[in-house]
Design a protein around this motif. Structure first.
Motif, PDB file in Angstrom:
ATOM      1  N   SER A 334       1.514   7.868   7.809  1.00 35.48           N
ATOM      2  CA  SER A 334       2.810   8.452   7.454  1.00 35.48           C
ATOM      3  C   SER A 334       3.978   7.754   8.139  1.00 35.48           C
ATOM      4  CB  SER A 334       2.838   9.948   7.799  1.00 35.48           C
ATOM      5  OG  SER A 334       3.003  10.171   9.187  1.00 35.48           O
ATOM      6  N   VAL A 335       3.693   6.828   9.099  1.00 30.50           N
ATOM      7  CA  VAL A 335       4.776   6.206   9.871  1.00 30.50           C
ATOM      8  C   VAL A 335       4.625   4.689  10.021  1.00 30.50           C
ATOM      9  CG1 VAL A 335       5.333   8.298  11.185  1.00 30.50           C
ATOM     10  CG2 VAL A 335       3.547   6.731  12.026  1.00 30.50           C
ATOM     11  N   PRO A 336       4.132   3.954   9.032  1.00 33.31           N
ATOM     12  CA  PRO A 336       3.905   2.517   9.251  1.00 33.31           C
ATOM     13  C   PRO A 336       5.170   1.747   9.597  1.00 33.31           C
ATOM     14  CG  PRO A 336       3.757   3.041   6.905  1.00 33.31           C
ATOM     15  CD  PRO A 336       3.780   4.341   7.654  1.00 33.31           C
ATOM     16  N   ALA A 337       6.314   2.132   9.029  1.00 33.51           N
ATOM     17  CA  ALA A 337       7.554   1.388   9.280  1.00 33.51           C
ATOM     18  C   ALA A 337       8.063   1.586  10.700  1.00 33.51           C
ATOM     19  CB  ALA A 337       8.625   1.808   8.283  1.00 33.51           C
ATOM     20  N   ALA A 338       7.518   2.581  11.409  1.00 37.45           N
ATOM     21  CA  ALA A 338       7.943   2.838  12.779  1.00 37.45           C
ATOM     22  C   ALA A 338       6.983   2.233  13.795  1.00 37.45           C
ATOM     23  CB  ALA A 338       8.061   4.344  13.019  1.00 37.45           C
ATOM     24  N   LEU A 339       6.042   1.430  13.311  1.00 39.05           N
ATOM     25  CA  LEU A 339       5.056   0.772  14.161  1.00 39.05           C
ATOM     26  C   LEU A 339       5.238  -0.743  14.058  1.00 39.05           C
ATOM     27  CD1 LEU A 339       1.986   2.994  13.188  1.00 39.05           C
ATOM     28  CD2 LEU A 339       3.385   3.159  15.268  1.00 39.05           C
ATOM     29  N   PRO A 340       4.491  -1.516  14.817  1.00 33.72           N
ATOM     30  CA  PRO A 340       4.599  -2.971  14.689  1.00 33.72           C
ATOM     31  C   PRO A 340       4.411  -3.449  13.253  1.00 33.72           C
ATOM     32  CG  PRO A 340       3.385  -2.421  16.662  1.00 33.72           C
ATOM     33  CD  PRO A 340       3.619  -1.121  15.944  1.00 33.72           C
ATOM     34  N   GLN A 341       4.961  -4.614  12.950  1.00 34.96           N
ATOM     35  CA  GLN A 341       5.015  -5.126  11.587  1.00 34.96           C
ATOM     36  C   GLN A 341       3.650  -5.174  10.902  1.00 34.96           C
ATOM     37  OE1 GLN A 341       7.755  -5.908   9.826  1.00 34.96           O
ATOM     38  NE2 GLN A 341       6.478  -6.396   8.033  1.00 34.96           N
ATOM     39  N   ALA A 342       2.600  -5.412  11.660  1.00 37.07           N
ATOM     40  CA  ALA A 342       1.266  -5.501  11.057  1.00 37.07           C
ATOM     41  C   ALA A 342       0.891  -4.224  10.312  1.00 37.07           C
ATOM     42  CB  ALA A 342       0.222  -5.810  12.134  1.00 37.07           C
ATOM     43  N   PHE A 343       1.354  -3.075  10.785  1.00 39.05           N
ATOM     44  CA  PHE A 343       1.058  -1.807  10.109  1.00 39.05           C
ATOM     45  C   PHE A 343       1.800  -1.724   8.773  1.00 39.05           C
ATOM     46  CE2 PHE A 343      -0.213  -0.919  14.419  1.00 39.05           C
ATOM     47  CZ  PHE A 343      -1.265  -0.026  14.300  1.00 39.05           C
ATOM     48  N   SER A 344       3.062  -2.141   8.778  1.00 37.36           N
ATOM     49  CA  SER A 344       3.830  -2.156   7.529  1.00 37.36           C
ATOM     50  C   SER A 344       3.233  -3.144   6.536  1.00 37.36           C
ATOM     51  CB  SER A 344       5.288  -2.535   7.804  1.00 37.36           C
ATOM     52  OG  SER A 344       5.954  -1.518   8.506  1.00 37.36           O
ATOM     53  N   ASP A 345       2.749  -4.259   7.036  1.00 39.33           N
ATOM     54  CA  ASP A 345       2.152  -5.261   6.157  1.00 39.33           C
ATOM     55  C   ASP A 345       0.918  -4.711   5.459  1.00 39.33           C
ATOM     56  OD1 ASP A 345       4.100  -7.052   6.887  1.00 39.33           O
ATOM     57  OD2 ASP A 345       2.849  -8.136   8.333  1.00 39.33           O
ATOM     58  N   GLU A 346       0.088  -3.976   6.192  1.00 41.51           N
ATOM     59  CA  GLU A 346      -1.106  -3.385   5.577  1.00 41.51           C
ATOM     60  C   GLU A 346      -0.726  -2.334   4.539  1.00 41.51           C
ATOM     61  OE1 GLU A 346      -4.121  -4.345   5.720  1.00 41.51           O
ATOM     62  OE2 GLU A 346      -3.804  -5.845   7.279  1.00 41.51           O
ATOM     63  N   ALA A 347       0.260  -1.522   4.855  1.00 43.90           N
ATOM     64  CA  ALA A 347       0.713  -0.509   3.895  1.00 43.90           C
ATOM     65  C   ALA A 347       1.260  -1.171   2.638  1.00 43.90           C
ATOM     66  CB  ALA A 347       1.774   0.385   4.536  1.00 43.90           C
ATOM     67  N   PHE A 348       1.989  -2.261   2.822  1.00 39.54           N
ATOM     68  CA  PHE A 348       2.551  -2.947   1.658  1.00 39.54           C
ATOM     69  C   PHE A 348       1.462  -3.588   0.807  1.00 39.54           C
ATOM     70  CE2 PHE A 348       4.222  -6.874  -0.303  1.00 39.54           C
ATOM     71  CZ  PHE A 348       5.029  -6.268  -1.257  1.00 39.54           C
ATOM     72  N   ARG A 349       0.445  -4.150   1.445  1.00 39.39           N
ATOM     73  CA  ARG A 349      -0.630  -4.770   0.668  1.00 39.39           C
ATOM     74  C   ARG A 349      -1.317  -3.743  -0.227  1.00 39.39           C
ATOM     75  NH1 ARG A 349      -0.842  -8.920   4.711  1.00 39.39           N
ATOM     76  NH2 ARG A 349      -1.756  -7.612   6.329  1.00 39.39           N
ATOM     77  N   PHE A 350      -1.470  -2.532   0.259  1.00 41.24           N
ATOM     78  CA  PHE A 350      -2.042  -1.473  -0.585  1.00 41.24           C
ATOM     79  C   PHE A 350      -1.055  -1.096  -1.695  1.00 41.24           C
ATOM     80  CE2 PHE A 350      -2.626   3.234  -1.193  1.00 41.24           C
ATOM     81  CZ  PHE A 350      -3.698   3.111  -2.071  1.00 41.24           C
ATOM     82  N   ALA A 351       0.219  -0.984  -1.339  1.00 36.29           N
ATOM     83  CA  ALA A 351       1.231  -0.639  -2.345  1.00 36.29           C
ATOM     84  C   ALA A 351       1.324  -1.710  -3.425  1.00 36.29           C
ATOM     85  CB  ALA A 351       2.589  -0.444  -1.671  1.00 36.29           C
ATOM     86  N   GLN A 352       1.116  -2.962  -3.040  1.00 44.59           N
ATOM     87  CA  GLN A 352       1.173  -4.066  -3.997  1.00 44.59           C
ATOM     88  C   GLN A 352       0.194  -3.886  -5.146  1.00 44.59           C
ATOM     89  OE1 GLN A 352       0.686  -7.637  -1.458  1.00 44.59           O
ATOM     90  NE2 GLN A 352       2.142  -8.594  -2.862  1.00 44.59           N
ATOM     91  N   VAL A 353      -0.997  -3.405  -4.826  1.00 47.95           N
ATOM     92  CA  VAL A 353      -2.025  -3.221  -5.851  1.00 47.95           C
ATOM     93  C   VAL A 353      -1.551  -2.215  -6.894  1.00 47.95           C
ATOM     94  CG1 VAL A 353      -4.403  -2.476  -6.272  1.00 47.95           C
ATOM     95  CG2 VAL A 353      -3.847  -3.802  -4.220  1.00 47.95           C
ATOM     96  N   GLN A 354      -0.750  -1.254  -6.469  1.00 46.48           N
ATOM     97  CA  GLN A 354      -0.260  -0.230  -7.382  1.00 46.48           C
ATOM     98  C   GLN A 354       0.990  -0.681  -8.135  1.00 46.48           C
ATOM     99  OE1 GLN A 354      -0.080   3.572  -4.986  1.00 46.48           O
ATOM    100  NE2 GLN A 354      -0.836   2.149  -3.445  1.00 46.48           N
TER     101      GLN A 354
END
Length: 699
Positions: A334-354
């Motif tokens: 629920s908070v990837p953007a508030a963590l180091p960039q690697a967390f946001s990158d993983e969230a984005f990779r999942f979002a990319q598939v959608q």
């Protein structure tokens, strides 16, 4: 109902219906009308219609979506960071530029008075933009919450942590909050509804088609990689990912699908808190409510009792450690953007598939959206001062009054509705509240503490503050001044329990609304939105609420049956639309939005005719860029709904979005409107003309 444009994962279920919008263009030498063309010609108007966008190689009577904006579609590819591109995105870019200046100015002001809105806005945005600080902090500010979950030793401790996660907005297991009682809208009630899924729809857990498998595989990768970022070894991370998917699959099986969720009666199950304790003994709702400041509540409205029975079973049957793993995932994801960039990158990779997006939006855009979602009314006043004049507000109010009058006339002259139902419908229309631009009463953020120490601390503090603000409503009078969207939002909504339509200043901008444009353009653009939102009160779901916003059947049985029969024609039409091979629009899921488009456009067209009669009389209406006012009305409607969209995002939209794809929102209503046929000289047999026996007519 959008929709609120971006619902909080853990927010109370809001009964809002939102809408998207539309934009076009050169002399219509190839178009004809069945009435004499006006004698007056002009090329001075048309601020929101661009004739160069029209594709004249396509007949307007064969494919109005392509005719109205085919050249625009060719010349506006989707940017790498986006999953789709439409006039709304162009307006969003302009709005973001304005908001960015406001936010960066606040962030640069280190002398802002402590506790002031300016200090909070500046510090929230600055903390979010401090990517170096986020990397340096690592998991420092997340560890206390992870430690709380790890420290849970028994089932009572688990329930305490679930209650806390409700206040933190993580979305674990379910959603709960305070909202007007849908059968007694003069009081607030506690509502609980299904939730707890990490993927965007239950079907991704349950179906074995190629699309669902692809998304599910990407989700498992996202889970595994995130657990590794938290410090787990590969095997442990993979095992935890499997645990989360297993728990969420149980929740998915018990969840209602999106079509079923559209039935407001089925989602209204009021029971005493004591009865809820009996039905869901392992959840113990009474203790949960007491922990979160709602101990005085005697009743609770449970959206989906069968779902909560499964939650209760999950809490008893699943190993404690597995449930803790699930809670940890819900928190972190629920908070990837508030963590180091690697967390946001993983969230984005999942979002990319959608979504199919090629790259992540820049951080300032993401932080701008986050600041708006958290403190939008704190700097919304500055945006309004720059972007929305009192004169523009008055013009919008005048348009709405004219459209409401047109709606009343359509109700009065309706041929299939009885006098008793008409009376109730007119009563509801008369009671409809209208909110334009910005709140009369601005939100008070004084109890929210924001600093530059940690963006994650700010995010969690804001969520807890928002939760407490929601809880405080219980037992008090209904706050009819509250807005569910911020002033810069490019969207609008209708709220059934409030019986209100709301249009933020962000939506009342060109090309959706331009005080300098001619009436035909404005009525086709923002007027179409106004008619759409107004008639949401009379769509298949909204019609079940009365003038006071209560869930009550005010229709005679015969009128209700006739409405249902006519609405079914719309559903059948849209279910036949196929934008991709083997992919069809869900006419049941999109029913409410389609009905609002149908009825809204019909009513607004009639309102425009009244306006034109006042201005020009019955004849001598001017041509602008070669188009009649009627043609410009339909072009304006169509051009603001043109959209390029990636196949991945289109599949996602059809599965999850109650709005039909833009091309069908464009042509669907027009194919049923004789007024459209007349404006462009269309004749039976052409694709944009439905045979009389197949036409849908609601109002």
């Amino acid at each position: 109902m959008k929709h609120l444009s971006a619902p909080n994962r853990a927010g109370a279920a809001a009964l809002l219906l939102a809408l998207a919008g539309c934009a076009t263009t050169q002399p219509a030498a190839t178009t004809t009308t069945s009435t004499p063309a006006p004698a007056v010609a002009s090329s001075t108007g048309g601020r929101s219609i661009n004739p160069q966008d029209v594709d004249r190689s396509v007949s307007p009577c064969e494919d109005f979506f392509r005719f109205s904006g085919g050249n625009w579609l060719k010349n506006n590819p989707i940017p790498a960071y986006a999953s789709s591109w439409a006039p709304r995105n162009e307006l969003n870019d302009r709005t973001q530029a304005t908001l960015r200046r406001i936010l960066e100015d606040a962030a640069a002001d280190r002398a802002a008075a402590p506790g002031s809105n300016r200090q909070k806005v500046g510090d929230y945005y600055a903390a979010g933009m401090d990517s170096v600080g986020l990397e340096k902090a690592g998991l420092t500010y997340l560890k206390p919450e992870l430690a709380r979950i790890a420290a849970v030793k028994d089932r009572p401790g688990l329930l305490s942590e679930i209650a806390r996660q409700q206040t933190l907005g993580t979305g674990a297991f379910f959603r709960a909050g305070v909202a007007p009682d849908r059968k007694n809208s003069s009081v607030y009630a506690v509502n609980m509804s299904q939730g707890g899924l990490g993927m965007p729809d239950r079907d991704y857990y349950l179906k074995d088609d190629a699309r669902s498998k692809t998304v599910r595989t990407a989700y498992i990768t996202y889970l595994t990689n995130t657990f590794k970022l938290l410090g787990d070894a590969e095997a442990t991370a993979a095992a935890k990912a499997a645990t989360v998917v297993r728990v969420e699959t149980r929740l998915a099986r018990a969840s209602k699908d999106r079509v079923s969720l559209r039935d407001p009666y089925a989602s209204y199950n009021k029971m005493t808190v004591a009865e809820a304790d009996k039905q869901f003994p392992n959840l113990q709702p009474s203790a949960l409510l007491k922990r979160n400041g709602l101990g005085a509540a005697q009743e609770v409205i449970v959206g989906q009792p069968e779902f909560f029975r499964e939650v209760s079973a999950v809490l008893k049957e699943e190993p404690l450690q597995d449930l803790k793993t699930y809670l940890s995932w819900q928190l972190v994801s629920s908070v990837p953007a508030a963590l180091p960039q690697a967390f946001s990158d993983e969230a984005f990779r999942f979002a990319q598939v959608q979504s199919g997006a090629k790259q992540q939006p820049t951080r300032w855009k993401r932080m701008l959206a986050a600041t708006d979602g958290t403190l939008g009314e704190a700097f919304g006043q500055l945006y309004v001062d720059q972007a929305f004049s009192p004169a523009a507000k008055q013009k919008a109010l005048d348009m709405l009054a004219n459209i409401r009058e047109s709606m009343a006339e359509h109700i009065q002259t309706n041929t299939w509705m009885s006098a008793a139902t008409k009376q109730e419908a007119l009563k509801k229309l008369s009671a409809l509240r209208v909110k334009i631009g910005y709140p009369d009463k601005w939100k008070d953020y004084s109890a929210l503490n924001i600093s530059r120490e940690s963006y994650l601390k700010n995010v969690l503090a804001a969520r807890q503050w928002g939760y407490q603000q929601n809880m405080k409503k219980f037992g008090g009078p209904i706050d009819r001044t509250e807005w569910s969207m911020t002033p810069p939002t490019i969207n609008a909504y209708y709220s059934p329990p409030m019986n209100e339509i709301v249009f933020p200043a962000g939506y009342l901008q060109p090309p959706f609304f331009d005080p300098e444009a001619d009436d035909a353009v404005n009525y086709g653009a923002i007027g179409g939105v106004m008619g759409h939102e107004m008639t949401h009160g009379f769509d298949d779901s909204g019609r079940q609420y009365d003038s006071e916003g209560n869930l009550r059947d005010w229709w005679t049985p015969a009128d209700a049956a006739e409405f249902t029969k006519r609405a079914a024609v719309v559903g059948t039409q849209y279910s036949a639309f196929s934008p991709l091979d083997s992919v069809y629009v869900n006419g049941k899921l999109t029913m409410g939005e389609n009905l609002a488009d149908f009825a809204g456009l019909t009513i607004v067209y009639a309102a425009l005719q009244k306006q034109l009669d006042k201005q020009y009389g019955k004849g001598n209406r001017p041509l602008i860029d070669g188009f009649t006012p009627e043609q410009r009305f339909f072009l304006s409607w169509a051009q603001l709904r043109r959209q390029n969209i990636r196949p991945e995002a289109l599949r996602q939209q059809i599965l999850t979005d109650p709005h039909s794809p833009g091309q069908y929102r464009t042509i669907g209503p027009l194919m049923n409107m004789p007024e459209f046929y007349q404006a462009f000289g269309c004749t039976p047999g052409q694709k944009m003309v439905r045979p009389d026996a197949e036409r849908a007519v609601i109002w």
